[in-house]
Scaffold this motif. Sequence first.
Motif, PDB file in Angstrom:
ATOM      1  N   TRP A  52       0.810  -1.226   0.000  1.00 26.72           N
ATOM      2  CA  TRP A  52       0.000   0.000   0.000  1.00 26.72           C
ATOM      3  C   TRP A  52       0.841   1.273   0.000  1.00 26.72           C
ATOM      4  O   TRP A  52       0.302   2.370   0.083  1.00 26.72           O
ATOM      5  CB  TRP A  52      -0.917   0.023   1.218  1.00 26.72           C
ATOM      6  CG  TRP A  52      -2.107  -0.867   1.100  1.00 26.72           C
ATOM      7  CD1 TRP A  52      -2.412  -1.745   0.094  1.00 26.72           C
ATOM      8  CD2 TRP A  52      -3.182  -0.968   2.045  1.00 26.72           C
ATOM      9  NE1 TRP A  52      -3.586  -2.397   0.360  1.00 26.72           N
ATOM     10  CE2 TRP A  52      -4.087  -1.936   1.554  1.00 26.72           C
ATOM     11  CE3 TRP A  52      -3.454  -0.349   3.255  1.00 26.72           C
ATOM     12  CZ2 TRP A  52      -5.247  -2.292   2.230  1.00 26.72           C
ATOM     13  CZ3 TRP A  52      -4.608  -0.697   3.938  1.00 26.72           C
ATOM     14  CH2 TRP A  52      -5.496  -1.657   3.428  1.00 26.72           C
ATOM     15  N   LEU A  53       2.154   1.144  -0.071  1.00 25.00           N
ATOM     16  CA  LEU A  53       3.008   2.325  -0.047  1.00 25.00           C
ATOM     17  C   LEU A  53       3.047   3.058  -1.382  1.00 25.00           C
ATOM     18  O   LEU A  53       3.295   4.265  -1.415  1.00 25.00           O
ATOM     19  CB  LEU A  53       4.442   1.943   0.348  1.00 25.00           C
ATOM     20  CG  LEU A  53       4.632   1.467   1.784  1.00 25.00           C
ATOM     21  CD1 LEU A  53       6.074   1.033   1.983  1.00 25.00           C
ATOM     22  CD2 LEU A  53       4.249   2.555   2.783  1.00 25.00           C
ATOM     23  N   PRO A  63      10.642   8.342  -3.168  1.00 29.15           N
ATOM     24  CA  PRO A  63      10.075   7.528  -2.093  1.00 29.15           C
ATOM     25  C   PRO A  63      10.906   7.616  -0.821  1.00 29.15           C
ATOM     26  O   PRO A  63      12.128   7.757  -0.857  1.00 29.15           O
ATOM     27  CB  PRO A  63      10.089   6.108  -2.669  1.00 29.15           C
ATOM     28  CG  PRO A  63      11.105   6.132  -3.758  1.00 29.15           C
ATOM     29  CD  PRO A  63      11.104   7.519  -4.300  1.00 29.15           C
ATOM     30  N   LEU A  64      10.234   7.555   0.322  1.00 24.53           N
ATOM     31  CA  LEU A  64      10.885   7.624   1.622  1.00 24.53           C
ATOM     32  C   LEU A  64      10.931   6.239   2.267  1.00 24.53           C
ATOM     33  O   LEU A  64      10.039   5.414   2.043  1.00 24.53           O
ATOM     34  CB  LEU A  64      10.105   8.574   2.535  1.00 24.53           C
ATOM     35  CG  LEU A  64      10.078  10.044   2.126  1.00 24.53           C
ATOM     36  CD1 LEU A  64       9.031  10.798   2.943  1.00 24.53           C
ATOM     37  CD2 LEU A  64      11.464  10.678   2.304  1.00 24.53           C
ATOM     38  N   PRO A  65      11.947   5.988   3.082  1.00 21.01           N
ATOM     39  CA  PRO A  65      11.964   4.726   3.836  1.00 21.01           C
ATOM     40  C   PRO A  65      10.696   4.609   4.674  1.00 21.01           C
ATOM     41  O   PRO A  65      10.099   5.621   5.059  1.00 21.01           O
ATOM     42  CB  PRO A  65      13.206   4.861   4.724  1.00 21.01           C
ATOM     43  CG  PRO A  65      14.047   5.910   4.080  1.00 21.01           C
ATOM     44  CD  PRO A  65      13.097   6.845   3.395  1.00 21.01           C
ATOM     45  N   ASP A  76      13.243  -0.395   2.694  1.00 23.31           N
ATOM     46  CA  ASP A  76      14.024   0.570   1.919  1.00 23.31           C
ATOM     47  C   ASP A  76      13.511   0.565   0.484  1.00 23.31           C
ATOM     48  O   ASP A  76      13.765  -0.378  -0.265  1.00 23.31           O
ATOM     49  CB  ASP A  76      15.502   0.199   1.945  1.00 23.31           C
ATOM     50  CG  ASP A  76      16.372   1.174   1.157  1.00 23.31           C
ATOM     51  OD1 ASP A  76      15.819   2.124   0.559  1.00 23.31           O
ATOM     52  OD2 ASP A  76      17.598   0.970   1.122  1.00 23.31           O
ATOM     53  N   PRO A  77      12.785   1.606   0.070  1.00 24.80           N
ATOM     54  CA  PRO A  77      12.210   1.606  -1.273  1.00 24.80           C
ATOM     55  C   PRO A  77      13.257   1.793  -2.376  1.00 24.80           C
ATOM     56  O   PRO A  77      13.009   1.426  -3.521  1.00 24.80           O
ATOM     57  CB  PRO A  77      11.242   2.792  -1.248  1.00 24.80           C
ATOM     58  CG  PRO A  77      11.830   3.716  -0.229  1.00 24.80           C
ATOM     59  CD  PRO A  77      12.436   2.838   0.817  1.00 24.80           C
ATOM     60  N   LEU A  83      14.694  -4.425   5.396  1.00 22.94           N
ATOM     61  CA  LEU A  83      15.884  -4.367   6.247  1.00 22.94           C
ATOM     62  C   LEU A  83      15.699  -5.169   7.521  1.00 22.94           C
ATOM     63  O   LEU A  83      16.678  -5.630   8.114  1.00 22.94           O
ATOM     64  CB  LEU A  83      16.201  -2.905   6.600  1.00 22.94           C
ATOM     65  CG  LEU A  83      16.390  -1.946   5.420  1.00 22.94           C
ATOM     66  CD1 LEU A  83      16.623  -0.532   5.920  1.00 22.94           C
ATOM     67  CD2 LEU A  83      17.553  -2.406   4.540  1.00 22.94           C
ATOM     68  N   ARG A  84      14.459  -5.290   7.942  1.00 20.63           N
ATOM     69  CA  ARG A  84      14.168  -6.014   9.189  1.00 20.63           C
ATOM     70  C   ARG A  84      12.710  -6.449   9.149  1.00 20.63           C
ATOM     71  O   ARG A  84      11.843  -5.705   8.682  1.00 20.63           O
ATOM     72  CB  ARG A  84      14.413  -5.102  10.389  1.00 20.63           C
ATOM     73  CG  ARG A  84      13.988  -5.663  11.746  1.00 20.63           C
ATOM     74  CD  ARG A  84      14.179  -4.597  12.818  1.00 20.63           C
ATOM     75  NE  ARG A  84      13.557  -4.958  14.083  1.00 20.63           N
ATOM     76  CZ  ARG A  84      14.160  -5.615  15.064  1.00 20.63           C
ATOM     77  NH1 ARG A  84      15.426  -5.985  14.911  1.00 20.63           N
ATOM     78  NH2 ARG A  84      13.524  -5.897  16.181  1.00 20.63           N
ATOM     79  N   ALA A  85      12.437  -7.649   9.636  1.00 22.06           N
ATOM     80  CA  ALA A  85      11.062  -8.124   9.780  1.00 22.06           C
ATOM     81  C   ALA A  85      10.948  -8.896  11.094  1.00 22.06           C
ATOM     82  O   ALA A  85      11.859  -9.639  11.462  1.00 22.06           O
ATOM     83  CB  ALA A  85      10.660  -9.006   8.612  1.00 22.06           C
ATOM     84  N   ASP A  86       9.862  -8.683  11.783  1.00 16.78           N
ATOM     85  CA  ASP A  86       9.648  -9.323  13.084  1.00 16.78           C
ATOM     86  C   ASP A  86       8.234  -9.894  13.123  1.00 16.78           C
ATOM     87  O   ASP A  86       7.325  -9.324  13.729  1.00 16.78           O
ATOM     88  CB  ASP A  86       9.857  -8.291  14.198  1.00 16.78           C
ATOM     89  CG  ASP A  86      10.093  -8.942  15.554  1.00 16.78           C
ATOM     90  OD1 ASP A  86       9.911 -10.168  15.666  1.00 16.78           O
ATOM     91  OD2 ASP A  86      10.451  -8.219  16.498  1.00 16.78           O
TER      92      ASP A  86
END
Length: 271
Positions: A52-53, A63-65, A76-77, A83-86
């Motif tokens: 949805w970004l 685009p912004l992070p 990071d677009p 970069l990270r997923a939890d």
Amino acid sequence: MMGVPPRLVATDIDGTLLADDRTLSARTAAVLERISARGTPVVLVTGRPIRWLQLVYDQLPAPLPAICANGAVVYDPATDEVLRADPLAPEHLAEVARRLRAAVPDVSFAVEIVDSRQMRHEAHYPLRWDADHDAIRAVESPEELLSAPAVKLLARAGEQDPDAFVELVAGALQGLAEATHSSYSGLVEISAAGVTKAAGLAWYAERLGVTEQDVLAFGDMPNDVPMLTWAGRAVAVANAHPAVLAIADEVTGANTEDGVAAYLEKVFEVG
């Protein structure tokens, strides 16, 4: 206002940066571009999934992070890289679902998977957006729904008072997972224990060598409260939920009045 200009600007998207029709004003886009060009990073911190970004990126010069899924995904677009997923592990998903089905018999679920690039939902889960998107699919069984790690579990149970429903869900989960909401539609958003917008933003800020005291954050809904509580300067838009207005350091104009842009113009002396 901060005595020293912030070293990182973090802002929610919906109800904060965007107008109610999901448009980003030219004024807001220009301010964000000027701040970034001067060397102050700007990061979007949202409940939105990665998919949805693009609606937002189409309205920005660049685009912004983004910290997505209420802190579960840092994106990071520039490189289309997570970069990270939890995520919630399948065994935790199963226990969350078990507890909620016991507490709310008519509950229905959906999950954001593959770092929120895809969504799976039960057949009776009511889709409000992007129902025809290729990344959205109904599952054949409850077991299939809970078989993959999910950066967010979505729960609905008909028409609900959102604040009361979140309280009910959080009580049923009792520390197993985080429960919050970012709309008035009765949707509860569930993340892994400890995963909030604050946690995602703290990780991102540390990566940049920025402490919480140097972060300026904007928000409007209960899912923004952890981030706003953590940040050195918390600013609510005038249209914010009472829970946000109660903990904000300052209140700026509404999202329909370019409230974020107006505040940033003063802080950074741009405009």
